[in-house]
Enzyme design. Structure first.
Site, PDB file in Angstrom:
ATOM      1  CB  CYS A 296      76.551  -9.022  -5.301  1.00 52.94           C
ATOM      2  SG  CYS A 296      77.066  -7.688  -6.387  1.00 52.94           S
TER       3      CYS A 296
ATOM      4  NE  ARG B 251      82.758  -5.443 -12.086  1.00 54.14           N
ATOM      5  CZ  ARG B 251      84.012  -5.312 -11.675  1.00 54.14           C
ATOM      6  NH1 ARG B 251      84.567  -4.122 -11.631  1.00 54.14           N
ATOM      7  NH2 ARG B 251      84.715  -6.352 -11.320  1.00 54.14           N
TER       8      ARG B 251
ATOM      9  N   GLY C 270      79.297 -12.655  -7.957  1.00 50.42           N
ATOM     10  CA  GLY C 270      80.122 -13.054  -9.100  1.00 50.42           C
ATOM     11  C   GLY C 270      79.618 -12.309 -10.309  1.00 50.42           C
ATOM     12  CD  GLU C 271      78.828 -10.558 -14.836  1.00 52.00           C
ATOM     13  OE1 GLU C 271      79.497  -9.654 -14.301  1.00 52.00           O
ATOM     14  OE2 GLU C 271      77.661 -10.385 -15.244  1.00 52.00           O
ATOM     15  CB  SER C 272      73.891 -12.057 -12.678  1.00 47.48           C
ATOM     16  OG  SER C 272      73.977 -10.900 -13.464  1.00 47.48           O
TER      17      SER C 272
ATOM     18  CG  HIS D  76      79.992  -8.912  -2.156  1.00 49.04           C
ATOM     19  ND1 HIS D  76      79.795 -10.033  -2.919  1.00 49.04           N
ATOM     20  CD2 HIS D  76      79.992  -7.874  -3.021  1.00 49.04           C
ATOM     21  CE1 HIS D  76      79.679  -9.699  -4.189  1.00 49.04           C
ATOM     22  NE2 HIS D  76      79.789  -8.391  -4.283  1.00 49.04           N
TER      23      HIS D  76
ATOM     24  CD  GLU E 268      79.699 -12.603  -0.255  1.00 43.03           C
ATOM     25  OE1 GLU E 268      78.836 -12.112   0.517  1.00 43.03           O
ATOM     26  OE2 GLU E 268      79.714 -12.405  -1.480  1.00 43.03           O
TER      27      GLU E 268
ATOM     28  NE  ARG F 117      74.412  -7.717 -15.096  1.00 43.11           N
ATOM     29  CZ  ARG F 117      75.124  -7.737 -16.222  1.00 43.11           C
ATOM     30  NH1 ARG F 117      74.571  -7.506 -17.378  1.00 43.11           N
ATOM     31  NH2 ARG F 117      76.411  -7.992 -16.165  1.00 43.11           N
TER      32      ARG F 117
END
Ligand code: GLN
EC number: 4.3.3.6
Length: 201
Positions: free
Chosen positions: A78, A137, A46-48, A177, A179, A107
């Site tokens: 990720c 990303r 997602g977005e850390s 990922h 998943e 990142r």
């Protein structure tokens, strides 16, 4: 087996289904009381920066740090890999992590133009051939501490050699990922790690 998926932001549903397909009924975790009920945790992609801020406001940052320090098995993909790192390059100054794996991650490391790409990644400990790995990303790992095992590096293309899978004790992280691709081998490997941690207690 009680595995939780940190459900503050990111691809929570995909991890829940990958675990379900690996024969584990996992549950979403949003509060400290729910964390107390699980023996292992998955940190989604997602977005850390968002996950970090939400972990602070939901009162989960310190409880998760403490569980990690006490040996709870955790797998991060990720953004989840970033959340497990002790050090982050190109992060936001106020970004926090769970301080799990002794490593420096960068990142969005694969370049701003390349938002996402695919590569093959052989993973030590996991049989059945290279992973068809999807990076979005994604970070890579620039440095690891003495107790960290490098499990996988990008095999081909301009980023060949970059570290993208690591393990330190009960902590596992991938920059890609699994998943999202239906290849359950990383999730099954993690479930086996949880089983071994359970047996060792
Ligand atoms: N770039 C994201 C971050 O910094 C990670 C991307 C992902 O999880 N797909 O958290």
């Amino acid at each position: 087996m009680n595995i939780g998926v940190l459900a503050l932001q990111g691809d929570v549903r995909e991890h829940l289904s990958a675990l379900a397909e690996s024969d584990v009924l996992a549950r979403p975790i949003r509060r400290p009381e729910e964390l107390a009920d699980v023996e292992a945790l998955v940190l989604p992609g997602g977005e850390s920066t968002a996950i970090s801020h939400l972990a602070v406001s939901f009162g989960l940052l310190d409880p998760i740090r403490k569980r990690i320090a006490d040996g709870m098995p955790v797998y991060g993909s990720c953004a989840g890999m970033i959340m497990l790192a002790t050090d982050v390059l190109d992060g936001r100054p106020d970004q926090e992590t769970f301080q799990g794996i002794e490593m420096t991650v960068r990142r969005n490391a694969f370049g701003r133009q390349i938002d996402s790409f695919e590569a093959s990644v052989p993973i030590d400990d996991i049989a059945g051939g290279d992973f068809h790995a999807v990076f979005i990303r994604a970070p890579w790992v620039e440095q690891v501490g003495d107790d960290v095992r490098v499990l996988g590096r990008v095999n081909d293309g301009p980023s060949a050699g970059r570290i993208v899978a690591v393990r330190q004790g009960n902590l596992l992280a991938t920059a890609f990922h699994p998943e999202l691709t239906g290849d359950l081998r990383v999730h099954r490997y993690f479930v086996e790690m949880v089983r071994q941690a359970e047996d060792a207690r």
